[in-house]
Design a protein around this motif. Sequence first.
Motif, PDB file in Angstrom:
ATOM      1  N   GLU A  42       0.823  -1.219   0.000  1.00  7.57           N
ATOM      2  CA  GLU A  42       0.000   0.000   0.000  1.00  7.57           C
ATOM      3  C   GLU A  42       0.853   1.263   0.000  1.00  7.57           C
ATOM      4  O   GLU A  42       0.509   2.247  -0.665  1.00  7.57           O
ATOM      5  CB  GLU A  42      -0.904   0.029   1.236  1.00  7.57           C
ATOM      6  CG  GLU A  42      -2.035  -0.958   1.210  1.00  7.57           C
ATOM      7  CD  GLU A  42      -2.789  -1.024   2.535  1.00  7.57           C
ATOM      8  OE1 GLU A  42      -3.822  -1.718   2.551  1.00  7.57           O
ATOM      9  OE2 GLU A  42      -2.368  -0.410   3.529  1.00  7.57           O
ATOM     10  N   THR A  43       1.944   1.251   0.744  1.00  9.57           N
ATOM     11  CA  THR A  43       2.710   2.476   0.946  1.00  9.57           C
ATOM     12  C   THR A  43       3.971   2.558   0.111  1.00  9.57           C
ATOM     13  O   THR A  43       4.542   3.630  -0.029  1.00  9.57           O
ATOM     14  CB  THR A  43       3.109   2.623   2.433  1.00  9.57           C
ATOM     15  OG1 THR A  43       3.868   1.485   2.800  1.00  9.57           O
ATOM     16  CG2 THR A  43       1.899   2.745   3.319  1.00  9.57           C
ATOM     17  N   GLY A  44       4.437   1.429  -0.399  1.00 13.12           N
ATOM     18  CA  GLY A  44       5.699   1.419  -1.124  1.00 13.12           C
ATOM     19  C   GLY A  44       6.864   1.352  -0.160  1.00 13.12           C
ATOM     20  O   GLY A  44       6.695   1.099   1.035  1.00 13.12           O
ATOM     21  N   SER A  45       8.046   1.591  -0.654  1.00 11.34           N
ATOM     22  CA  SER A  45       9.250   1.546   0.178  1.00 11.34           C
ATOM     23  C   SER A  45       9.122   2.524   1.335  1.00 11.34           C
ATOM     24  O   SER A  45       8.592   3.621   1.173  1.00 11.34           O
ATOM     25  CB  SER A  45      10.478   1.932  -0.639  1.00 11.34           C
ATOM     26  OG  SER A  45      10.673   1.040  -1.696  1.00 11.34           O
ATOM     27  N   MET A  46       9.629   2.093   2.494  1.00 14.66           N
ATOM     28  CA  MET A  46       9.596   2.971   3.663  1.00 14.66           C
ATOM     29  C   MET A  46      10.702   2.574   4.613  1.00 14.66           C
ATOM     30  O   MET A  46      11.262   1.488   4.495  1.00 14.66           O
ATOM     31  CB  MET A  46       8.249   2.894   4.366  1.00 14.66           C
ATOM     32  CG  MET A  46       7.959   1.542   4.992  1.00 14.66           C
ATOM     33  SD  MET A  46       6.440   1.497   5.963  1.00 14.66           S
ATOM     34  CE  MET A  46       5.249   2.036   4.786  1.00 14.66           C
TER      35      MET A  46
END
Length: 153
Positions: free
Chosen positions: A51-55
Motif C-alpha cells: 500500500e505504501t511502497g518503500s519505507m
Amino acid sequence: MSRGRRRSGETERTGFLLARHGGIANARLRQALGLAGLSPRHGMTLTRLAETGSMTQQSLLDILGVDASVLVTLLNELEDEGLVQRRRDPTDRRRHIVEITPAGSAALDKVDAAVDQVERDLFTALSTEQVDQLHELLTRVRTSVNDPACTED
C-alpha cells in the motif's frame, strides 16, 4: 443499562461473543495463510508495504504498531523467503529502507485470496453495509497488538 450488560433476550455478553468470533476468525486466517507459508502478521506487513511502497523500517514499525523485536523477526522471516528486501538508506546509513519484492507481491495475491475467502465465509449472513459497519465499530474498540495478551503472529 451499562455497556456489555446482558439485555433481555441476549444469551451472551458482548465480550464473550467477540472472543469466540475472534478466536474462530483467527484460527481460520492462520489456517488459510498457513497454506501459503505465512502468518497473519506476515500478511499485514506485506499488505502495508504494498500500500505504501518503500519505507523506513521505523515508519513500518510505527504503522504496524508492534514491538521493534517483533518487526525485526517478521522482516527476517520475510527476507529469508525473498518477499521483502532491506537496504541501507543512502542518505542516512543508520536507517534501513524496506520494500516488497516481486515475490512478495505474488505472495500478497495469495494473502488477499485467503483473507477474501475467510471473510466471505464469516460474513455470509451480513450485507456489505453491515460488514462495513462492523469494520468501523471494530476499529474503535480499544485494543493493541502490543498488549501482552496478544498472541497474533
